[in-house]
Design an enzyme around this catalytic site. Structure first.
Site, PDB file in Angstrom:
ATOM      1  N   ASP A  52       0.854  -1.190   0.000  1.00 20.23           N
ATOM      2  CA  ASP A  52       0.000   0.000   0.000  1.00 20.23           C
ATOM      3  C   ASP A  52       0.891   1.241   0.000  1.00 20.23           C
ATOM      4  OD1 ASP A  52      -1.756   2.052   0.436  1.00 20.23           O
ATOM      5  OD2 ASP A  52      -2.428   1.385   2.413  1.00 20.23           O
ATOM      6  N   GLU A 194      34.456  10.457   7.601  1.00 17.44           N
ATOM      7  CA  GLU A 194      34.136  10.273   6.183  1.00 17.44           C
ATOM      8  C   GLU A 194      34.636   8.907   5.735  1.00 17.44           C
ATOM      9  OE1 GLU A 194      34.837  13.555   3.402  1.00 17.44           O
ATOM     10  OE2 GLU A 194      35.810  12.129   2.046  1.00 17.44           O
ATOM     11  N   HIS A 243      29.798  15.835  -1.022  1.00 12.67           N
ATOM     12  CA  HIS A 243      30.397  16.304  -2.269  1.00 12.67           C
ATOM     13  C   HIS A 243      30.247  15.202  -3.317  1.00 12.67           C
ATOM     14  CE1 HIS A 243      33.221  18.551   0.714  1.00 12.67           C
ATOM     15  NE2 HIS A 243      32.046  19.145   0.602  1.00 12.67           N
ATOM     16  N   GLU A 336      33.610  18.271  -9.239  1.00 15.80           N
ATOM     17  CA  GLU A 336      33.026  17.985  -7.926  1.00 15.80           C
ATOM     18  C   GLU A 336      32.050  19.106  -7.561  1.00 15.80           C
ATOM     19  OE1 GLU A 336      34.596  17.497  -3.272  1.00 15.80           O
ATOM     20  OE2 GLU A 336      35.816  18.525  -4.769  1.00 15.80           O
TER      21      GLU A 336
END
Length: 444
Positions: A52, A194, A243, A336
């Protein structure tokens, strides 16, 4: 990879899988999940699994709620934290279809597929490499998230970085999904990290980015920590970005089309047109790339986040950065975009970026002169530089003006996304914050 149905059925038997999670995302990028027992897998592969859609953010209204999930066989993987002991669980990322068998226009993965097909029709393959930053926080005693960093380390620190072993667990879990991790390190802000994974086909890297967020949250939780992709959880220090490195390759040969031997930046005319398209639509696509009220607390001067609509080589204050090209590695030429943050839906983010770049190519747009100075410390009036939107409300106004970005999203997602985000902005505008009470109540 290219799994067949028969290979999948053999694999789940060999790996003793008992449950299958069928995953997809809503329009804001949150993973949704339907779990089936293994005895239902063959039927699911043949006919899909009904659900649903009316209760999913931005999917469908009650009158049009029935739809089904079709697993993408190439996304099969065991879920490491749900495959310990006797119970083994695997997952597929799914595409969403309507009852009559058409791709559902409200499926973010379909939106990206549509723009990727447009690029292929022009002779291009789109490659991306997102870098997702995140914070690790200590939860409050009652288990609720709170902005208390797990460590006091800085950029690439070792001795004060208490999360080295946690990042290794995260890398191992990501590798279990077939995600090739290239590096992991502590970021600039305390508690910030990171992990970078391999550059490649945009659909697969979008799948990986969605998987990345849930994986890191699960591993953090196992270590009694909270991983957050909120763009700016703590005032006064760097926020978290996503990025996105990107390039176009020849659809037939795979050759990188962004490299230009005669250009001072090492870029082809096609790459310059693409950059011009990104700059042209930067304000219009900002609501998709930086989709939270909180996103605009990150996009301010002084914290390594872009503010001005500009481009430059190795200039980390520019919106579009051109990483230096290593001699003999021209196939790695890329640009970038630095304004997206990790709260964005990767499927929609990649779709609008690609659409903007393709528009620059179609129209032969030329970017302004590159900005190589530090834009954080100049008078913007001296360069007549345009800025990114300063708030989610301003970004939504720009989205409503940009027909190219709207076309990338398609009418269904554009309308639902705008509606959801306008509601979020209105709630924020009406909220009286602690800052206002502290600042004004004693005076007025």
């Amino acid at each position: 990879m290219g799994y067949t149905k028969e290979q999948i059925l053999d694999l789940v038997k060999e790996q003793n899988v008992q449950f299958i999670n069928l995953q997809f995302t809503d329009i804001v990028g949150i993973i949704k999940n339907v779990t089936i027992p293994i005895n239902q897998l063959e039927d699911a592969l043949d006919h899909g699994v009904w659900f649903d859609g009316s209760s999913i953010e931005g999917f469908a209204r009650i009158a049009e709620s029935d739809m089904y999930l079709q697993p993408d066989l190439d996304t099969y993987a065991l879920i490491p934290w749900e495959s310990e002991g006797d119970i083994v669980t695997a997952r597929f990322i799914c595409d969403v279809y309507t009852p009559n068998g058409d791709p559902f226009p409200g499926d973010p993965r379909r939106v990206l597929k549509n723009v990727l097909q447009e690029a292929r029709d022009m002779g291009f393959e789109f490659n991306t490499g997102p870098e997702l930053e995140f914070f690790l926080f200590k939860p409050a005693p009652d288990g609720r998230p709170q902005p208390v960093p797990h460590d006091a380390a800085g950029y690439f620190d070792v001795s004060t970085d208490y999360a080295t072993h946690i990042r290794r667990q995260m890398v191992k879990a990501l590798q279990g999904f077939g995600i090739v991790v290239e590096a992991s390190h502590h970021e600039v802000a305390i508690g910030q990290h990171e992990i970078d994974f391999r550059y490649g086909d945009a659909l697969r890297t979008a799948d990986s980015a969605v998987t990345f967020r849930t994986t890191l949250k699960a591993v953090a939780q196992k270590n009694n920590l909270y991983a957050t992709f909120m763009p700016k959880p703590i005032a006064g220090i760097n926020g978290s970005g996503m990025h996105v490195h990107q390039s176009l390759a020849d659809v037939k040969t795979g050759k990188n089309l962004f490299y230009g031997a005669d250009d001072e930046h090492g870029l082809s005319q096609l790459a310059l047109n693409y950059i011009a398209g990104l700059l042209e639509h930067a304000r219009g696509m900002c609501a998709v790339l930086a989709p939270l009220v909180n996103s605009y607390k990150r996009l301010v001067p002084g914290y390594e986040a872009p503010v001005y609509i500009s481009w430059g080589q190795t200039n980390r204050s520019a919106l579009v950065r051109v990483p230096r090209i290593t001699r003999g590695r021209t196939q790695a030429t890329r640009i970038e975009l630095r304004c997206p943050d990790p709260s964005a839906n990767p499927y929609l983010a990649f779709a609008v970026m690609l659409k903007a770049g393709l528009d620059g190519i179609k129209r032969g747009l030329t970017p302004p002169p590159a900005a190589e100075e530090d834009l954080y410390h100049i008078d913007p009036r001296s360069r007549a530089l345009e800025t990114l939107p300063g708030s989610l409300g301003e970004a939504l106004e720009e989205l409503q003006r940009d027909e190219v970005v709207q076309a990338a999203l398609g009418p269904h997602i554009y309308e639902r996304f705008l509606e959801a985000k306008q509601q979020e902005w209105d709630e924020y505008r009406l909220y009286v914050s602690q800052w206002e009470l502290d600042r004004y109540l004693p005076i007025y």
